[in-house]
Design an enzyme around this catalytic site. Structure first.
Site, mmCIF file in Angstrom:
data_model
loop_
_atom_site.group_PDB
_atom_site.id
_atom_site.type_symbol
_atom_site.label_atom_id
_atom_site.label_comp_id
_atom_site.label_asym_id
_atom_site.label_seq_id
_atom_site.Cartn_x
_atom_site.Cartn_y
_atom_site.Cartn_z
ATOM 1 N N GLU A 30 23.727 9.952 40.935
ATOM 2 C CA GLU A 30 24.075 9.456 39.989
ATOM 3 C C GLU A 30 25.314 8.383 40.242
ATOM 4 O O GLU A 30 26.120 9.134 41.072
ATOM 5 C CB GLU A 30 24.646 10.195 38.940
ATOM 6 N N GLN A 199 32.446 21.328 37.684
ATOM 7 C CA GLN A 199 31.360 20.728 38.378
ATOM 8 C C GLN A 199 31.502 21.249 39.917
ATOM 9 O O GLN A 199 32.553 21.566 40.267
ATOM 10 C CB GLN A 199 31.386 19.122 38.710
ATOM 11 N N SER A 231 36.981 34.178 43.079
ATOM 12 C CA SER A 231 36.192 35.149 43.555
ATOM 13 C C SER A 231 35.403 34.722 44.844
ATOM 14 O O SER A 231 34.717 33.540 44.657
ATOM 15 C CB SER A 231 35.546 35.731 42.447
ATOM 16 N N LYS A 282 37.425 46.410 34.652
ATOM 17 C CA LYS A 282 36.841 47.716 35.271
ATOM 18 C C LYS A 282 36.792 49.038 34.425
ATOM 19 O O LYS A 282 36.232 49.803 34.783
ATOM 20 C CB LYS A 282 37.984 48.015 36.632
ATOM 21 N N ASP A 319 34.429 50.496 45.202
ATOM 22 C CA ASP A 319 35.662 50.329 45.610
ATOM 23 C C ASP A 319 36.400 51.568 46.139
ATOM 24 O O ASP A 319 36.940 51.594 47.450
ATOM 25 C CB ASP A 319 36.721 49.908 44.580
ATOM 26 N N GLY A 355 42.631 48.770 38.005
ATOM 27 C CA GLY A 355 41.316 49.556 38.331
ATOM 28 C C GLY A 355 41.218 49.859 39.855
ATOM 29 O O GLY A 355 40.894 50.768 40.231
ATOM 30 N N ARG A 380 52.016 53.311 33.284
ATOM 31 C CA ARG A 380 50.798 53.165 33.900
ATOM 32 C C ARG A 380 50.387 53.978 35.271
ATOM 33 O O ARG A 380 49.288 54.538 35.410
ATOM 34 C CB ARG A 380 50.098 51.644 34.082
ATOM 35 N N GLY A 460 41.890 43.844 53.582
ATOM 36 C CA GLY A 460 41.213 43.809 52.468
ATOM 37 C C GLY A 460 39.725 43.083 52.670
ATOM 38 O O GLY A 460 38.766 43.533 51.961
ATOM 39 N N GLN A 471 27.510 48.040 47.226
ATOM 40 C CA GLN A 471 26.823 47.481 45.826
ATOM 41 C C GLN A 471 25.375 46.711 46.434
ATOM 42 O O GLN A 471 24.483 46.993 45.467
ATOM 43 C CB GLN A 471 27.565 46.143 45.462
#
Length: 500
Positions: A30, A199, A231, A282, A319, A355, A380, A460, A471
């Site tokens: 385009e 985009q 992510s 979570k 996890d 979580g 918490r 990490g 997973q």
């Protein structure tokens, strides 16, 4: 097919990028003539073009950069038709005033930068009635379900239709457009030169999402979060899928907390095969789960869902397993360095109360470690401690006792806030193992300071690789390559532009 949008201020730059894209296999571009500075030389841009092109000249009100008059813009579009452009994009308010001529095909488009209208079918019918070869509708997504409504419109349309949702929430519609029957979808030349909200650059569209290989039988996986653009999971899982030769795609789904229930209720409409789950879902997602293992039930949180043939949803937590395995490997390596196993129970301080912290605390407790939880939100932390069966201390009290292991399960230190740390360097001791669950960047300030005083560290990335592999095997029944996953993480973090 991916259509790559080119927006450059100089003709020679636009021509050079057009040639480069054609040489790299792009079949349609385009040309955004509203980006050209000064008089637009339509004939120069179309002469000896290396692949077909859509000519677009967008007003500012439609997300473009056109600075001239409307009469001048219409002249540019009519000139493109007269010069034999392959396609010309005409907004719905001018399409009927620009007649068909020659072999140039007409895209009749509508843009809404505020919302996705409830009456998409009515909008589509109006555009299709304007002598359209292709209808294009681009709207702002303000609900995850807007993607589905748009894609289902594309699939049901008799006139070829490109239907896209804009913004971070609209990314799935861009990747899946062709799967639902769109003749092409749009991408930008480079991620630093986005021409429309949400985009994606053409290389990630081609190489990460493998848009050209997505078909009717391609299984759909993804990650749900809010926000989700940071992510690395799409880069990681899509690389592993490509390496394993599995016909599936993994997408980023931005799902606000208030939309979670609706999103899961509509899972069969995509249809979704599996999801990674992260902040802030979570725990809340468990209200929709129909089956889970003892680990998920004990933690009260999940990071992995699988959608069952009977419509049920099964939950796992990779996890916790990944965190324990990562820390145990570091403990074993430390013991080896010291000449053999060290007696006694290891003590661990878990920083955080989300979580991830809950999963880590639960997993370490079941691995027979002495666990303490702390958070800026004391209530918490105490809640997690009660559920897990461990101790909690106030945030200010995290330095009062020496621990064998320090685990950061907060987002402190995550890109772009790379100069922050949740644990002061003065409280670190050489005998400690310091584990940071943040994976972008891999070497956080906490880990750098820990190494500087002689601590053994766990990144990490190590945990991320392990949980992603767990997973992958859970979903696909075969192992993923750790090397492929590590390479995908390094590539994505190096660019600081996680896809999605």
């Amino acid at each position: 097919m991916i259509c790559v949008s080119i927006g450059r201020g100089r003709h020679r730059h636009m021509i050079a990028e057009h040639r480069f894209l054609a040489e790299n296999g792009v079949k349609l571009v385009e040309l955004r003539l509203d980006y050209i500075q000064g008089a637009v030389q339509v004939k120069r841009l179309l002469r000896e073009r290396p692949c077909p092109a859509i000519v677009t000249c967008r007003r500012q009100a439609d997300g473009g950069r056109w600075q001239g008059t409307e009469e001048e813009r219409l002249l540019v579009l009519r000139t493109a038709i007269a010069e034999g452009a392959d396609w010309v994009d005409l907004e719905d308010d001018i399409a009927e005033g620009v007649p068909r001529f020659g072999k140039t095909r007409r895209i009749v488009s509508h843009h809404d930068f505020q919302r996705t209208p409830a009456d998409l079918a009515t909008v589509h019918a109006r555009l299709a009635g304007m002598d359209a070869d292709v209808v294009k509708i681009a709207t702002m997504a303000d609900h995850p379900g807007d993607n589905l409504r748009m894609l289902e419109l594309v699939r049901s349309s008799r006139v070829p239709t490109v239907g896209l949702c804009m913004g971070e929430m609209g990314v799935p519609s861009r990747v899946l457009a062709c799967r639902y029957g769109a003749p092409f979808t749009f991408a930008t030349f480079h991620q630093d030169r986005v021409l429309a909200p949400g985009q994606i650059a053409w290389k990630p569209m081609r190489d990460v999402y493998r848009v050209n290989a997505i078909g009717d039988n391609t299984a759909i996986y993804g990650v749900i979060a809010d926000p989700v653009a940071h992510s690395l999971s799409p880069a990681v899982h899509n690389a592993a899928l490509a390496d394993a030769g599995i016909d599936a795609v993994y997408l980023p789904f931005r799902v606000p907390a208030e939309d979670l229930d609706d999103f899961l209720a509509e899972a069969h409409r995509w249809p979704l095969a599996g999801l990674s789950v992260t902040i802030p879902h979570k725990q809340a997602v468990l209200e929709r789960v129909t089956a889970s293992d003892d680990l998920v039930q004990g933690i009260g949180a999940t990071n992995t869902l699988r959608f069952l043939p009977d419509g049920g949803i099964e939950a796992r937590n990779t996890d916790a397993t990944a965190a324990v395995e990562s820390l145990q490997a570091a403990i074993a390596a430390q013991a080896s360095d010291l000449g053999g196993p060290r007696a006694g129970t290891k003590s661990a301080l878990v920083l955080g109360a989300g979580g991830a912290a809950r999963a880590v605390a639960f997993g370490l407790k079941h691995a027979a470690m002495e666990v303490t939880v702390t958070s800026r939100t004391s209530e918490r932390a105490k809640e997690i401690a009660d559920d897990v069966g461990c101790r909690a201390v106030d945030w200010d009290g995290r330095y009062r006792k020496p621990y064998d292991c320090i685990i950061n399960a907060t987002p402190v230190g995550m890109h772009p806030n790379v100069n922050e740390t949740p644990f002061d360097k003065s409280a670190l001791r050489p005998y400690m193992i310091v584990f940071d669950t943040v994976y972008n960047p891999e070497n956080t300030l906490l880990l750098k300071e820990a190494r500087s005083v002689g601590c053994r560290t766990v990144t990490g990335v190590e945990m991320f690789v392990r949980q992603a592999m767990l997973q992958f095997e859970y979903w696909h029944g075969k192992p993923a390559s750790a090397e492929v996953i590590r390479d995908a993480i390094k590539s994505a973090t190096a660019s600081h532009k996680p896809v999605g």
